[in-house]
Design a protein around this motif. Structure first.
Motif, PDB file in Angstrom:
ATOM      1  N   LEU A 158     -19.445  -0.454  32.414  1.00 43.72           N
ATOM      2  CA  LEU A 158     -18.769   0.764  32.840  1.00 43.72           C
ATOM      3  C   LEU A 158     -18.120   0.609  34.212  1.00 43.72           C
ATOM      4  CD1 LEU A 158     -21.179   3.550  31.531  1.00 43.72           C
ATOM      5  CD2 LEU A 158     -19.149   2.561  30.447  1.00 43.72           C
ATOM      6  N   PHE A 159     -18.736  -0.159  35.113  1.00 46.46           N
ATOM      7  CA  PHE A 159     -18.072  -0.429  36.387  1.00 46.46           C
ATOM      8  C   PHE A 159     -16.819  -1.275  36.147  1.00 46.46           C
ATOM      9  CE2 PHE A 159     -21.823   1.056  38.723  1.00 46.46           C
ATOM     10  CZ  PHE A 159     -21.238   1.615  39.843  1.00 46.46           C
ATOM     11  N   ALA A 160     -16.912  -2.242  35.232  1.00 48.99           N
ATOM     12  CA  ALA A 160     -15.739  -3.060  34.909  1.00 48.99           C
ATOM     13  C   ALA A 160     -14.634  -2.203  34.297  1.00 48.99           C
ATOM     14  CB  ALA A 160     -16.136  -4.180  33.950  1.00 48.99           C
ATOM     15  N   ASP A 161     -14.999  -1.280  33.409  1.00 50.36           N
ATOM     16  CA  ASP A 161     -14.008  -0.376  32.813  1.00 50.36           C
ATOM     17  C   ASP A 161     -13.348   0.490  33.880  1.00 50.36           C
ATOM     18  OD1 ASP A 161     -14.624  -1.348  30.324  1.00 50.36           O
ATOM     19  OD2 ASP A 161     -15.755   0.405  29.664  1.00 50.36           O
ATOM     20  N   THR A 162     -14.126   0.922  34.858  1.00 49.48           N
ATOM     21  CA  THR A 162     -13.598   1.769  35.925  1.00 49.48           C
ATOM     22  C   THR A 162     -12.620   0.995  36.791  1.00 49.48           C
ATOM     23  OG1 THR A 162     -15.734   2.931  35.927  1.00 49.48           O
ATOM     24  CG2 THR A 162     -14.261   3.348  37.782  1.00 49.48           C
ATOM     25  N   LYS A 181     -22.638   8.058  34.274  1.00 53.66           N
ATOM     26  CA  LYS A 181     -21.351   8.181  34.965  1.00 53.66           C
ATOM     27  C   LYS A 181     -21.259   7.155  36.089  1.00 53.66           C
ATOM     28  CE  LYS A 181     -18.417  11.706  37.171  1.00 53.66           C
ATOM     29  NZ  LYS A 181     -18.357  13.131  37.601  1.00 53.66           N
ATOM     30  N   VAL A 182     -20.057   6.625  36.273  1.00 47.14           N
ATOM     31  CA  VAL A 182     -19.763   5.682  37.349  1.00 47.14           C
ATOM     32  C   VAL A 182     -18.658   6.280  38.212  1.00 47.14           C
ATOM     33  CG1 VAL A 182     -18.546   3.516  37.802  1.00 47.14           C
ATOM     34  CG2 VAL A 182     -20.482   3.538  36.234  1.00 47.14           C
ATOM     35  N   HIS A 226     -16.961   8.532  32.696  1.00 46.66           N
ATOM     36  CA  HIS A 226     -18.052   9.327  32.138  1.00 46.66           C
ATOM     37  C   HIS A 226     -18.261   8.843  30.707  1.00 46.66           C
ATOM     38  CE1 HIS A 226     -20.131  13.422  32.760  1.00 46.66           C
ATOM     39  NE2 HIS A 226     -20.826  12.709  31.897  1.00 46.66           N
ATOM     40  N   TYR A 227     -19.470   8.413  30.412  1.00 43.13           N
ATOM     41  CA  TYR A 227     -19.789   7.817  29.112  1.00 43.13           C
ATOM     42  C   TYR A 227     -20.860   8.665  28.435  1.00 43.13           C
ATOM     43  CZ  TYR A 227     -21.349   4.189  25.787  1.00 43.13           C
ATOM     44  OH  TYR A 227     -21.689   3.476  24.655  1.00 43.13           O
TER      45      TYR A 227
END
Length: 273
Positions: free
Chosen positions: A99-103, A35-36, A26-27
């Motif tokens: 954000l997908f990479a962070d997830t 959110k991702v 959540h950003y």
């Protein structure tokens, strides 16, 4: 002093069942909220479902929730970058990919609490895997002969936990009068805690002062990487590429988490200024 911008990122990985994990980011910033979410097979880490949600943007993009079918079957692990670039395009594509990479990074960090599910027979076997696979990748894995605390011992493994990994990152940008910007950033997760303060000349965008502290890390050798931030003094935000930043902060002798925290901080500050 006036606060001009805030950003907060929250990563959470949870075990939903004996077959599935849910990872989400959540950003939330002063002007954006997205959110991702990815659901993965607990044994293979292959993505079953990926969702991108928009709550608020500067461009007033309508609130929405959409699946990303192209990521179905992609393994949420090292080497998935090409799949993210291929399947995450359109509006806000740069932020979406990040954000997908962070997830997915959070999923990798959570793996230590899923050793039986991932096929590892022991903690020592997983430790050896990381020692070999990540050798020379950061200050810890470039100085294994000096390490006194093994990463997996530090992690405190208990696979009965429902939350497998949590990471929070916070960024705060303040303007002091008309000639100075102060950036405060922090990262806190199951394994690490660090903070950075950067003072930037508003007109020239030169970094005048920078301070960093690694409060928690797998070993004390990691904390030495904070001393390298002095190399950024006198550097200009506009002229600095990520590759240059990585090299200045020690590359394989630096801390990857600290490098990423500083890069995100100065990148957001540059865009805002």
């Amino acid at each position: 002093m006036i606060c001009v911008y805030n950003a907060h990122s929250y990563n959470l990985v949870q075990k939903e069942s004996t077959q599935q994990i849910l990872a989400q980011t959540h950003y939330i910033t002063t002007n954006t909220e997205v959110k991702v979410m990815i659901w993965c097979n607990i044994n293979t880490f292959k993505i079953k479902k990926a969702v991108w949600e928009i709550y608020r943007t500067p461009e007033k993009i309508a609130m929405s929730s959409e699946e990303v079918p192209g990521l179905q079957g992609v393994r949420a692990y090292f080497g998935c970058g090409p799949a993210l670039r291929e399947n995450l395009s359109g509006e806000m594509s740069e932020l979406k990919r990040k954000l997908f990479a962070d997830t997915i990074t959070a999923v990798i960090q959570a793996e230590v609490y899923l050793l039986p599910e991932r096929g590892y027979t022991s903690l020592a076997a997983y430790d050896r895997y990381w020692d070999d696979m990540y050798a020379g990748a950061c200050r810890y894995y470039s100085n294994l002969e000096r390490v006194t605390s093994k990463l997996m011992d530090y992690a405190g493994v208990d696979n009965s936990l429902s939350s497998l990994f949590v990471r929070q990152q916070h960024l705060n940008i303040n303007q002091v009068d008309t000639d100075k910007i102060i950036v405060n950033a922090a990262l806190n997760d199951f394994f690490h805690e660090m903070a950075v303060i950067i003072e930037i000349a508003a007109g020239s965008l030169i970094i005048e002062r920078i301070f960093a502290e690694i409060l928690r890390s797998p070993d004390r050798v990691c904390k030495e990487a904070a001393l390298l931030v002095d190399r950024l003094k006198g550097k200009t935000l506009k002229a600095m590429t990520k590759k240059e930043l990585i090299n200045l902060l020690g590359a394989r002798q630096g801390c990857t988490h600290l490098i990423e925290l500083i890069y995100n901080s100065i990148n957001d500050a540059y865009k805002l200024i």
